[in-house]
Write a protein that holds these residues in place. Structure first.
Motif, PDB file in Angstrom:
ATOM      1  N   SER A   3      30.896  30.514  14.870  1.00  0.00           N
ATOM      2  CA  SER A   3      32.031  29.756  14.376  1.00  0.00           C
ATOM      3  C   SER A   3      32.980  29.464  15.530  1.00  0.00           C
ATOM      4  O   SER A   3      32.852  30.005  16.630  1.00  0.00           O
ATOM      5  CB  SER A   3      32.757  30.559  13.298  1.00  0.00           C
ATOM      6  OG  SER A   3      33.357  31.711  13.866  1.00  0.00           O
ATOM      7  N   LEU A   4      33.972  28.608  15.266  1.00  0.00           N
ATOM      8  CA  LEU A   4      34.982  28.307  16.282  1.00  0.00           C
ATOM      9  C   LEU A   4      35.726  29.565  16.704  1.00  0.00           C
ATOM     10  O   LEU A   4      36.023  29.752  17.887  1.00  0.00           O
ATOM     11  CB  LEU A   4      35.973  27.273  15.740  1.00  0.00           C
ATOM     12  CG  LEU A   4      35.542  25.811  15.784  1.00  0.00           C
ATOM     13  CD1 LEU A   4      36.601  24.941  15.107  1.00  0.00           C
ATOM     14  CD2 LEU A   4      35.345  25.351  17.236  1.00  0.00           C
ATOM     15  N   SER A   5      36.022  30.438  15.727  1.00  0.00           N
ATOM     16  CA  SER A   5      36.749  31.661  16.072  1.00  0.00           C
ATOM     17  C   SER A   5      35.918  32.556  16.985  1.00  0.00           C
ATOM     18  O   SER A   5      36.458  33.211  17.881  1.00  0.00           O
ATOM     19  CB  SER A   5      37.178  32.418  14.812  1.00  0.00           C
ATOM     20  OG  SER A   5      36.062  32.777  14.043  1.00  0.00           O
ATOM     21  N   ASP A   6      34.591  32.582  16.789  1.00  0.00           N
ATOM     22  CA  ASP A   6      33.707  33.339  17.684  1.00  0.00           C
ATOM     23  C   ASP A   6      33.788  32.789  19.106  1.00  0.00           C
ATOM     24  O   ASP A   6      33.855  33.543  20.083  1.00  0.00           O
ATOM     25  CB  ASP A   6      32.252  33.267  17.209  1.00  0.00           C
ATOM     26  CG  ASP A   6      32.007  34.031  15.926  1.00  0.00           C
ATOM     27  OD1 ASP A   6      32.714  35.016  15.690  1.00  0.00           O
ATOM     28  OD2 ASP A   6      31.113  33.628  15.166  1.00  0.00           O
ATOM     29  N   GLU A   7      33.772  31.452  19.206  1.00  0.00           N
ATOM     30  CA  GLU A   7      33.820  30.813  20.523  1.00  0.00           C
ATOM     31  C   GLU A   7      35.133  31.114  21.237  1.00  0.00           C
ATOM     32  O   GLU A   7      35.155  31.419  22.433  1.00  0.00           O
ATOM     33  CB  GLU A   7      33.628  29.304  20.373  1.00  0.00           C
ATOM     34  CG  GLU A   7      32.232  28.908  19.887  1.00  0.00           C
ATOM     35  CD  GLU A   7      32.105  27.427  19.617  1.00  0.00           C
ATOM     36  OE1 GLU A   7      33.032  26.683  19.971  1.00  0.00           O
ATOM     37  OE2 GLU A   7      31.076  27.011  19.034  1.00  0.00           O
ATOM     38  N   VAL A   8      36.236  31.035  20.491  1.00  0.00           N
ATOM     39  CA  VAL A   8      37.552  31.328  21.084  1.00  0.00           C
ATOM     40  C   VAL A   8      37.631  32.796  21.476  1.00  0.00           C
ATOM     41  O   VAL A   8      38.116  33.142  22.559  1.00  0.00           O
ATOM     42  CB  VAL A   8      38.683  30.966  20.099  1.00  0.00           C
ATOM     43  CG1 VAL A   8      40.033  31.465  20.619  1.00  0.00           C
ATOM     44  CG2 VAL A   8      38.733  29.459  19.879  1.00  0.00           C
ATOM     45  N   CYS A   9      37.131  33.684  20.597  1.00  0.00           N
ATOM     46  CA  CYS A   9      37.127  35.114  20.889  1.00  0.00           C
ATOM     47  C   CYS A   9      36.340  35.398  22.169  1.00  0.00           C
ATOM     48  O   CYS A   9      36.810  36.136  23.049  1.00  0.00           O
ATOM     49  CB  CYS A   9      36.531  35.874  19.705  1.00  0.00           C
ATOM     50  SG  CYS A   9      36.334  37.641  19.984  1.00  0.00           S
ATOM     51  N   ASN A  10      35.158  34.817  22.305  1.00  0.00           N
ATOM     52  CA  ASN A  10      34.325  35.058  23.482  1.00  0.00           C
ATOM     53  C   ASN A  10      34.976  34.509  24.755  1.00  0.00           C
ATOM     54  O   ASN A  10      34.874  35.114  25.823  1.00  0.00           O
ATOM     55  CB  ASN A  10      32.949  34.437  23.282  1.00  0.00           C
ATOM     56  CG  ASN A  10      32.115  35.191  22.259  1.00  0.00           C
ATOM     57  OD1 ASN A  10      32.375  36.364  21.983  1.00  0.00           O
ATOM     58  ND2 ASN A  10      31.133  34.532  21.676  1.00  0.00           N
ATOM     59  N   ARG A  11      35.635  33.366  24.610  1.00  0.00           N
ATOM     60  CA  ARG A  11      36.322  32.774  25.770  1.00  0.00           C
ATOM     61  C   ARG A  11      37.447  33.686  26.250  1.00  0.00           C
ATOM     62  O   ARG A  11      37.587  33.945  27.450  1.00  0.00           O
ATOM     63  CB  ARG A  11      36.868  31.400  25.391  1.00  0.00           C
ATOM     64  CG  ARG A  11      37.658  30.708  26.493  1.00  0.00           C
ATOM     65  CD  ARG A  11      37.981  29.285  26.090  1.00  0.00           C
ATOM     66  NE  ARG A  11      38.998  28.693  26.939  1.00  0.00           N
ATOM     67  CZ  ARG A  11      39.470  27.459  26.797  1.00  0.00           C
ATOM     68  NH1 ARG A  11      38.987  26.685  25.848  1.00  0.00           N
ATOM     69  NH2 ARG A  11      40.413  26.993  27.600  1.00  0.00           N
ATOM     70  N   LEU A  12      38.251  34.198  25.301  1.00  0.00           N
ATOM     71  CA  LEU A  12      39.345  35.092  25.670  1.00  0.00           C
ATOM     72  C   LEU A  12      38.809  36.424  26.190  1.00  0.00           C
ATOM     73  O   LEU A  12      39.357  36.990  27.141  1.00  0.00           O
ATOM     74  CB  LEU A  12      40.258  35.324  24.473  1.00  0.00           C
ATOM     75  CG  LEU A  12      41.092  34.114  24.027  1.00  0.00           C
ATOM     76  CD1 LEU A  12      41.774  34.390  22.697  1.00  0.00           C
ATOM     77  CD2 LEU A  12      42.136  33.760  25.097  1.00  0.00           C
ATOM     78  N   ALA A  13      37.724  36.913  25.579  1.00  0.00           N
ATOM     79  CA  ALA A  13      37.121  38.177  26.027  1.00  0.00           C
ATOM     80  C   ALA A  13      36.649  38.058  27.475  1.00  0.00           C
ATOM     81  O   ALA A  13      36.808  38.993  28.270  1.00  0.00           O
ATOM     82  CB  ALA A  13      35.960  38.559  25.110  1.00  0.00           C
ATOM     83  N   GLU A  14      36.076  36.904  27.819  1.00  0.00           N
ATOM     84  CA  GLU A  14      35.619  36.678  29.189  1.00  0.00           C
ATOM     85  C   GLU A  14      36.799  36.692  30.162  1.00  0.00           C
ATOM     86  O   GLU A  14      36.705  37.244  31.260  1.00  0.00           O
ATOM     87  CB  GLU A  14      34.881  35.337  29.265  1.00  0.00           C
ATOM     88  CG  GLU A  14      34.506  34.896  30.674  1.00  0.00           C
ATOM     89  CD  GLU A  14      33.578  35.878  31.384  1.00  0.00           C
ATOM     90  OE1 GLU A  14      33.629  35.936  32.633  1.00  0.00           O
ATOM     91  OE2 GLU A  14      32.821  36.599  30.700  1.00  0.00           O
ATOM     92  N   GLU A  15      37.916  36.099  29.753  1.00  0.00           N
ATOM     93  CA  GLU A  15      39.103  36.084  30.618  1.00  0.00           C
ATOM     94  C   GLU A  15      39.656  37.495  30.806  1.00  0.00           C
ATOM     95  O   GLU A  15      40.183  37.826  31.875  1.00  0.00           O
ATOM     96  CB  GLU A  15      40.171  35.162  30.027  1.00  0.00           C
ATOM     97  CG  GLU A  15      39.779  33.690  30.063  1.00  0.00           C
ATOM     98  CD  GLU A  15      40.884  32.770  29.578  1.00  0.00           C
ATOM     99  OE1 GLU A  15      42.001  33.270  29.319  1.00  0.00           O
ATOM    100  OE2 GLU A  15      40.630  31.554  29.459  1.00  0.00           O
ATOM    101  N   ILE A  16      39.527  38.320  29.767  1.00  0.00           N
ATOM    102  CA  ILE A  16      40.013  39.701  29.865  1.00  0.00           C
ATOM    103  C   ILE A  16      39.092  40.534  30.742  1.00  0.00           C
ATOM    104  O   ILE A  16      39.531  41.230  31.665  1.00  0.00           O
ATOM    105  CB  ILE A  16      40.143  40.319  28.459  1.00  0.00           C
ATOM    106  CG1 ILE A  16      41.278  39.633  27.688  1.00  0.00           C
ATOM    107  CG2 ILE A  16      40.404  41.828  28.554  1.00  0.00           C
ATOM    108  CD1 ILE A  16      41.324  39.994  26.217  1.00  0.00           C
ATOM    109  N   THR A  17      37.784  40.470  30.488  1.00  0.00           N
ATOM    110  CA  THR A  17      36.839  41.311  31.241  1.00  0.00           C
ATOM    111  C   THR A  17      36.715  40.871  32.701  1.00  0.00           C
ATOM    112  O   THR A  17      36.402  41.676  33.571  1.00  0.00           O
ATOM    113  CB  THR A  17      35.441  41.303  30.588  1.00  0.00           C
ATOM    114  OG1 THR A  17      34.984  39.949  30.441  1.00  0.00           O
ATOM    115  CG2 THR A  17      35.507  41.957  29.204  1.00  0.00           C
ATOM    116  N   SER A  18      36.981  39.590  32.967  1.00  0.00           N
ATOM    117  CA  SER A  18      36.917  39.101  34.350  1.00  0.00           C
ATOM    118  C   SER A  18      38.186  39.410  35.139  1.00  0.00           C
ATOM    119  O   SER A  18      38.212  39.259  36.365  1.00  0.00           O
ATOM    120  CB  SER A  18      36.669  37.588  34.359  1.00  0.00           C
ATOM    121  OG  SER A  18      37.818  36.892  33.872  1.00  0.00           O
TER     122      SER A  18
END
Length: 234
Positions: A3-18
């Motif tokens: 879903s869109l929320s999954d995509e946004v969550c993964n995008r933000l998660a990548e910014e956090i883990t990076s």
């Protein structure tokens, strides 16, 4: 299908883990994220709730959401990728039975008249979209969420937000492809089961509400067990 929320969550998660978003740093405002990502406020809130469930974000009352400064302290997590399998769907339905049956019972005792109207409105909206031939995924979730809200215990609401739209099995398991009439009959059974839950809550009967919700989720589990069994024999 994500879903869109999954995509946004993964995008933000990548910014956090990076390290792009650092520990203790405040996330952009909802409006800023809506503008930057071109999504609705609901999508942003679902994504932040998922990040919180994963232990990547903490929220502070009145202050907003912040990157968890101590991400090593991870909470219990359900891998969303596992919810796309029949086994995963059945496991989550059993978990939901334990939680949502009691939520329905509590809601029957605590719901305000306004909240009962909200549950009925969600039920009626699901009926309308089914009549139009829609799968009613968002509307189905709205019905269950309205019951959680009526418990006056936000942990029930957080539980549903954590699982998100994937708690509705037909979101992740395409089991009616090419069978529109079978899908329609299935959704009509859901309508009937939801109606029984609603009536029990309106009657202020915890036992009937608990039993009706449990029956609803047991019936769903049985359908996906049958699908799993059929797949094994192919």
């Amino acid at each position: 299908m994500r879903s869109l929320s999954d995509e946004v969550c993964n995008r933000l998660a990548e910014e956090i883990t990076s390290g792009k978003l650092k520990g203790g740093e405040k996330l952009p405002s909802e409006q800023e994220m809506m503008t930057a990502m071109g999504v609705s406020r609901t999508v942003i809130r679902e994504a932040v709730a998922a990040l919180r469930a994963r232990g990547l974000v903490v929220t502070r009352q009145g202050a907003g959401a912040f990157v968890n400064p101590d991400p090593s302290r991870q909470p219990y997590v359900i891998d969303p990728d596992g919810l796309g399998s029949l086994t995963g769907v059945i496991e989550v339905l059993e978990l939901r039975m334990a939680v949502e049956a009691e939520a329905a019972a509590i809601a029957s005792e605590r719901a305000t008249l306004r909240q009962i109207k909200d549950i009925r409105a969600a039920h009626e909206e699901l009926n309308r979209v089914i009549e139009r031939g829609d799968r009613g995924i968002r509307e189905d979730l709205a019905f269950h969420r309205a019951i959680a809200v009526a418990t006056h215990n936000n942990r029930f609401v957080e539980f549903l937000e954590y699982l998100g739209r994937l708690i509705i099995p037909r979101q992740s398991i395409r089991s009616f492809e090419g069978e529109p009439e079978e899908m329609r009959r299935y959704l009509q059974r859901i309508e009937s089961e939801h109606d029984a839950i609603l009536q029990a809550i309106e009657a202020r009967s915890p036992k009937k509400a608990r039993d009706a919700m449990r029956k609803h989720l047991l019936n769903s589990r049985e359908r996906y067990r049958q699908l799993a069994s059929a797949n094994e024999t192919r």
